[in-house]
Design an enzyme around this catalytic site. Structure first.
Site, mmCIF file in Angstrom:
data_model
loop_
_atom_site.group_PDB
_atom_site.id
_atom_site.type_symbol
_atom_site.label_atom_id
_atom_site.label_comp_id
_atom_site.label_asym_id
_atom_site.label_seq_id
_atom_site.Cartn_x
_atom_site.Cartn_y
_atom_site.Cartn_z
ATOM 1 N N SER A 149 4.053 4.124 -25.533
ATOM 2 C CA SER A 149 4.694 3.349 -24.921
ATOM 3 C C SER A 149 5.086 3.928 -23.463
ATOM 4 C CB SER A 149 6.064 3.330 -25.933
ATOM 5 O OG SER A 149 7.035 2.192 -25.036
ATOM 6 N N HIS B 15 2.779 -0.421 -25.340
ATOM 7 C CA HIS B 15 3.884 -1.334 -25.169
ATOM 8 C C HIS B 15 3.411 -1.891 -23.524
ATOM 9 C CE1 HIS B 15 6.784 0.426 -28.080
ATOM 10 N NE2 HIS B 15 5.955 -0.273 -28.631
ATOM 11 N N ASP C 62 9.676 2.508 -32.151
ATOM 12 C CA ASP C 62 8.633 2.193 -32.827
ATOM 13 C C ASP C 62 7.398 2.964 -33.070
ATOM 14 O OD1 ASP C 62 6.670 0.039 -33.612
ATOM 15 O OD2 ASP C 62 5.922 -0.416 -31.336
#
Lengths: 285, 190
Positions: free
Chosen positions: B14, B41, B134
């Site tokens: 991310s 992401h 996540d």
């Protein structure tokens, strides 16, 4: 040399879960005639785990028990079997491509039929109606809006969407080459945006399953976006076969942004019209 | 430390991930015989540009995944914007527009969990820098199914939250610096 090996790699737990999943889908089919048996298993597993969490169930067989004994529960749990997420004018480039490539051809017919397959809560249907209206085609069009989920169809027909989604819908509409302002098509009240009834006078909302039902009409355009991703390849082939049989010669097929015909059985039966926007035409032969 | 050659590799990243991925993807040997699936992401509403970004620095072919695309050994597939990337079976990927996970679509958990279910102990999962949690559930699933998890050392990560959260939630088989990671990947030769 290391490579993908074919012996089972899954854990016993996953194998058991899959067994229970198979039994659940079979039970749903036998009891309610909804056929999820050929849905893509990866996202089904995920959604069933969510459902178990939501209802506090330890095993998938507990979900099966409640589903087959309680139709009202099944109706509610349907949201975990199907995915209900859409936007008006989602992937604006797709609607722009329809305007550029499909509309001029559709204008040459005295009347046209459009099939929105798997219309869910109707965002695509209302978008299509607005597009046809702006192109002067709505009055001579019939739009078939089909889905298997009765609650979704009801929502689609109501044409009411949450106000907080309107900013996104308006942006999409403009990016899709909208000729006016999206707000010309709806009125607001009670926290919702209500779309103009006039837009749906040519729309037929109907229950239809791509897994079990047959072709019901000859159409000039099929728009089926982000539905095939939830099917396995076998069911994808069935659905695309239905679209093919339904389309007039050189009719149009529109898919979702990452859906492709190239891995399926009907790749040769269509030619790409706007490949980036996943707009295809039924091949001449 | 050493592990058998994996049947598949999944990578999640991310915030700060693009730079980390550039380093990591450059370390895969040219003849790497397992499919590599990556979730970084990215914003939902514009093209990701990731495959083009890594194409020149990675010895393996790099592409954005299409629905039902075959899993090819030695090919790196990225999740496209606004879709979750899932492993459908040992030969195929699927995409889905299920709900975002922790505000992200694509998200790491769906990839790791679906890959864990299919590849079991043949899976290698790598979790890199990021500012959300996540990947924690995904790492737990990979470990539960017998797969191997390498997590970037939070002390080194640009955004330590994601690796730290996964380690706290599910542990890891190794906590690695990018340099360690590179050495480990480089040792996979045919």
């Amino acid at each position: 040399m290391p490579r993908l090996v074919l012996e089972a790699l899954m854990s016993a737990e996953t194998e058991l879960f899959d067994l229970e999943l198979k039994i659940l889908l079979e039970a749903v089919y036998l009891r309610y005639h909804y056929d999820f048996r050929h849905y893509a298993v990866s996202s089904l597993r995920r959604r069933m785990r969510h459902a178990m969490g939501r209802y506090g169930l330890e095993r998938l067989s507990d979900l099966q028990h409640r589903v087959i004994h309680d139709p009202a529960f099944f109706a509610e749990a349907m949201q975990y079997f199907t995915v209900q997420v859409s936007e008006m004018f989602r992937d604006p480039a797709y609607f722009a491509a329809l305007r550029e490539h499909a509309i001029p051809v559709l204008k040459t017919y005295p009347s046209i039929k459009v099939w929105i397959a798997g219309c869910s809560t109707g965002e695509e249907v209302w978008s299509m109606a607005i597009l046809l209206e702006e192109e002067g085609l709505l009055d001579r069009a019939v739009i078939y809006a089909t889905d298997i989920n009765p609650a979704a169809l009801e929502a689609a027909e109501s044409g009411v969407f949450a106000l907080d989604r309107m900013a996104l819908f308006c942006r999409n509409y403009q990016a899709a080459g909208g000729r006016r302002s999206l707000s010309d098509y709806f009125t607001t009240g009670y926290g919702g945006a209500v779309f103009d009834r006039r837009l749906k006078k040519q729309v037929v909302f109907a229950d239809h399953s791509l897994a079990t039902d047959a072709v019901f009409s000859e159409v000039h355009l099929v728009s089926c976006r982000n539905v095939l991703i939830y099917f396995n390849r076998e069911l994808q082939d069935r659905a695309v076969g239905l679209f093919h049989d339904s389309l007039v010669r050189r009719g149009f097929l529109g898919l979702g942004a990452k859906e492709s015909l190239q891995f399926g059985a009907h790749a040769e039966a269509f030619e790409a019209c706007a490949p980036q926007q996943r707009l295809y035409r039924r091949a001449a032969t | 430390m050493s592990m058998p050659f994996p049947h598949a590799v999944v990578i999640g990243a991310s915030a700060g991930g693009v730079q980390a991925l550039r380093d990591v993807l450059a370390c895969f040997p040219a003849r790497f015989h397992a499919p590599v699936l990556v979730v970084q992401h990215i914003p939902r509403d514009r093209p990701s540009g990731l495959p083009a970004l890594f194409d020149s620095s990675c010895a393996l072919p790099v592409a954005e995944a299409e629905d039902k695309e075959p899993l090819c050994p030695g090919v790196v597939l990225f999740a496209p914007p606004d879709y979750h990337l899932l492993v459908e079976d040992r030969a195929t990927v699927s995409l889905s527009r299920d709900e975002p996970v922790l505000y992200s679509r694509p998200a790491i958990d769906p990839l790791f969990e679906s890959a864990a279910e299919v590849f079991g102990d043949g899976l290698l999962a790598i979790l890199l820098t990021g500012a959300s949690s996540d990947g924690s559930a995904g790492v737990a699933a990979v470990r539960r199914e017998g797969g191997t998890v390498w997590v970037q050392d939070p002390a080194e990560a640009v955004a330590p939250v994601m690796p730290a959260s996964a380690i706290a939630h599910a542990g890891a088989d190794a906590i690695v610096t990018l340099r360690d990671l590179c050495r480990r990947l480089g040792s996979f030769t045919s």
